[in-house]
Design an enzyme around this catalytic site. Sequence first.
Site, short mmCIF file in Angstrom:
data_model
loop_
_atom_site.label_atom_id
_atom_site.label_comp_id
_atom_site.label_asym_id
_atom_site.label_seq_id
_atom_site.Cartn_x
_atom_site.Cartn_y
_atom_site.Cartn_z
N ARG A 18 0.81 -1.23 0.00
CA ARG A 18 0.00 0.00 0.00
C ARG A 18 0.84 1.28 0.00
O ARG A 18 0.31 2.38 -0.16
CB ARG A 18 -0.98 -0.01 1.17
CG ARG A 18 -2.19 -0.90 0.89
CD ARG A 18 -3.02 -1.13 2.13
NE ARG A 18 -3.47 0.12 2.72
CZ ARG A 18 -3.81 0.26 4.00
NH1 ARG A 18 -3.73 -0.77 4.82
NH2 ARG A 18 -4.21 1.42 4.46
N GLY A 79 0.80 -15.35 7.63
CA GLY A 79 0.16 -14.82 8.83
C GLY A 79 1.18 -14.49 9.91
O GLY A 79 2.33 -14.92 9.88
N ASP A 104 6.79 -1.71 11.13
CA ASP A 104 6.00 -0.56 10.69
C ASP A 104 5.19 0.07 11.83
O ASP A 104 4.30 0.87 11.60
CB ASP A 104 5.08 -0.95 9.51
CG ASP A 104 4.14 -2.08 9.87
OD1 ASP A 104 4.22 -2.60 11.01
OD2 ASP A 104 3.32 -2.46 9.01
N GLY A 146 -8.04 -5.75 15.51
CA GLY A 146 -8.55 -6.85 16.30
C GLY A 146 -9.07 -6.29 17.63
O GLY A 146 -8.57 -5.29 18.12
N GLU A 161 -10.30 -11.13 15.58
CA GLU A 161 -9.89 -10.40 14.38
C GLU A 161 -11.10 -9.73 13.72
O GLU A 161 -12.21 -10.26 13.75
CB GLU A 161 -9.21 -11.35 13.38
CG GLU A 161 -7.79 -11.69 13.76
CD GLU A 161 -6.96 -10.43 13.98
OE1 GLU A 161 -6.59 -9.79 13.00
OE2 GLU A 161 -6.70 -10.07 15.15
N ASN A 176 -6.39 -4.38 19.68
CA ASN A 176 -5.08 -5.04 19.71
C ASN A 176 -4.07 -4.24 18.88
O ASN A 176 -4.26 -4.02 17.69
CB ASN A 176 -5.22 -6.45 19.12
CG ASN A 176 -3.89 -7.17 19.04
OD1 ASN A 176 -2.97 -6.90 19.82
ND2 ASN A 176 -3.78 -8.10 18.09
N ALA A 369 29.21 40.89 -0.94
CA ALA A 369 28.10 40.31 -1.70
C ALA A 369 28.60 39.68 -2.99
O ALA A 369 29.46 40.24 -3.66
CB ALA A 369 27.08 41.40 -2.02
C1 UD1 Z 1 -2.74 -7.47 13.12
C2 UD1 Z 1 -3.46 -8.20 14.24
C3 UD1 Z 1 -4.64 -7.35 14.70
C4 UD1 Z 1 -4.16 -6.00 15.16
C5 UD1 Z 1 -3.38 -5.32 14.02
C6 UD1 Z 1 -2.74 -4.06 14.52
C7 UD1 Z 1 -3.10 -10.57 13.74
C8 UD1 Z 1 -3.70 -11.80 13.22
N1 UD1 Z 1 -3.89 -9.48 13.78
O1 UD1 Z 1 -3.67 -7.41 12.04
O2 UD1 Z 1 -5.32 -7.99 15.78
O3 UD1 Z 1 -5.26 -5.19 15.54
O4 UD1 Z 1 -2.32 -6.17 13.54
O5 UD1 Z 1 -2.19 -3.36 13.45
O6 UD1 Z 1 -1.95 -10.57 14.14
N2 UD1 Z 1 3.55 -9.83 8.79
C9 UD1 Z 1 4.59 -10.65 8.45
N3 UD1 Z 1 4.33 -11.87 7.94
C10 UD1 Z 1 3.05 -12.32 7.74
C11 UD1 Z 1 1.99 -11.47 8.08
C12 UD1 Z 1 2.27 -10.24 8.61
O7 UD1 Z 1 5.76 -10.28 8.62
O8 UD1 Z 1 2.90 -13.45 7.27
C13 UD1 Z 1 3.83 -8.50 9.35
C14 UD1 Z 1 3.37 -7.42 8.39
O9 UD1 Z 1 4.45 -6.99 7.59
C15 UD1 Z 1 2.90 -6.32 9.29
C16 UD1 Z 1 2.49 -7.04 10.58
O10 UD1 Z 1 3.07 -8.32 10.51
O11 UD1 Z 1 3.94 -5.44 9.61
C17 UD1 Z 1 1.00 -7.10 10.78
O12 UD1 Z 1 0.43 -7.87 9.74
P1 UD1 Z 1 -0.96 -7.54 9.09
O13 UD1 Z 1 -1.27 -8.60 8.12
O14 UD1 Z 1 -0.97 -6.13 8.64
O15 UD1 Z 1 -1.91 -7.71 10.35
P2 UD1 Z 1 -3.31 -7.03 10.53
O16 UD1 Z 1 -4.29 -7.69 9.66
O17 UD1 Z 1 -3.18 -5.57 10.42
#
Ligand code: UD1
Length: 452
Positions: A18, A79, A104, A146, A161, A176, A369
């Site tokens: 994004r 995940g 991030d 979450g 979630e 969360n 100058a």
């Molecule tokens: C996650 C939380 C959610 C919380 C939110 C806060 C979970 C399942 N959910 O959701 O409860 O409110 O963050 O922002 O954890 N990442 C990886 N590898 C992966 C997936 C993610 O490194 O396989 C990293 C992403 O780069 C990111 C972070 O983990 O920096 C969060 O992942 P993202 O998929 O954005 O989680 P959310 O759906 O936002």
Amino acid sequence: MSNEDIGAIILAAGMGSRMHSGVHKVLHPIGGRPMIHYLMDTLDHLGIVKRVVVVGADREQVEEHLPFAEFAVQKDQMGTAHAVYCAKAHFSGFSGDIIILYGDVPMVREETLMELVRVRRKTGPRAQQPAVSVLGFRPEDTGHYGRLLMGERGELEAIIEFKDATVEHLAIRLCNSGIMAVDGSLLFRFLEEVDNKNRKEEYYLTDIVRIARNDGHSAIVYEGTEDEVLGINSQEDLAYAEALFQYKKRLEAMSSGVTLMDPETVYFSYDTAIENDVRVDVNVVFGPEVVVKKGAHIKSFSHLEGCVIEKGATIGPFARIRPGTRIGEGAKIGNFVETKEADIGAGAKISHLSYVGDALVGAQANIGAGTITCNYDGFSKNLTEIGDGAFIGSNTSLVAPVKIGRGAIVGAGSTITKNVNANALAVTRASQKAKEGWASDFRKKNRQKRGK
Ligand code: UD1
Ligand code: CA
């Protein structure tokens, strides 16, 4: 502070699609430095040396920027639980707390992380301690976060979630942040039980709360503030994080005795160091590595980077102070002056329209100058040395390498290619001739020709 019994796993495997950028999300700058560095600094301050960054997409970019971290690789983004699990090999035999962080979400406070660990540990003997403490917060807009489902005794029952939430769940305001501290002797065991039977078919880290409870453990929540758990997913988020950062830096400057005429128009870098009784007028930008000493005055529309401004010096308006510059005590740099790799002596004046680069300017020297140090011959940079109290007339070109002795005077409009001795006068312009009455004769002749 030393916290050898605390480790950190930092998730940074996401593409950050994004952001629509070729630069990895965690390397985009806030206050002039890659965002993930703030997180690393926080861990440094807390003495948390065990840190594993989970990388995936564009991992080379991240690895290059963090020479002192350990890395674990997550090939496919399955995940957050899967991402954390990828760091398992780095924690064999580790039984301290593991804090899970996100590249991030870089602005989480040191105290918050310490509290997060403390609340997990405080409750009696280890067997009775909560296995997980989650950093919660109450955002203005609960959006897609979450939700934290709390029990009657204040314990955390589950994290729901957004995609799996019911209408009742969505009414919960406690969210969360994603950040949590987990008992390191249990974390990877919990993660092995996480499955991907959910709407997103992802391995959710949030599931470990349910798993811990099923296993006879408990989980709790520590509440932080929205600004510190701000996640950066888009350019808009990045701009917002920058604005928050600037807001804090301005308050910090003012509370240490710096006068900001219109704070919202002054921009700082992460490392800007300004002493008290410095005055900063409207629209000033401090790039990286700037030090400003007591009593200096930075006037409007000036841009400074990589420089030291000594006590009582005046800069601007409209000055550009580039890296490697030191402006001496009480010196004066005026409008449309650019300096680079220049040491300007105490009380020296460069008041208007000059370029002074690769130069040593003595104390009390006066640079007229339009003076230009011609420091570059297309191949290398050369030094210009101007002695104490020298006077350089307006519109002078100093062709480096060249030395102007102390107290020397250079006549206006000169091009100086050879050294000038102390207290000498050097002039290179053609000498002036005047023909009395020539102009009126000229006009008369021409008028006659045209019959006027
Ligand atoms: C996650 C939380 C959610 C919380 C939110 C806060 C979970 C399942 N959910 O959701 O409860 O409110 O963050 O922002 O954890 N990442 C990886 N590898 C992966 C997936 C993610 O490194 O396989 C990293 C992403 O780069 C990111 C972070 O983990 O920096 C969060 O992942 P993202 O998929 O954005 O989680 P959310 O759906 O936002
Ligand atoms: Ca997210």
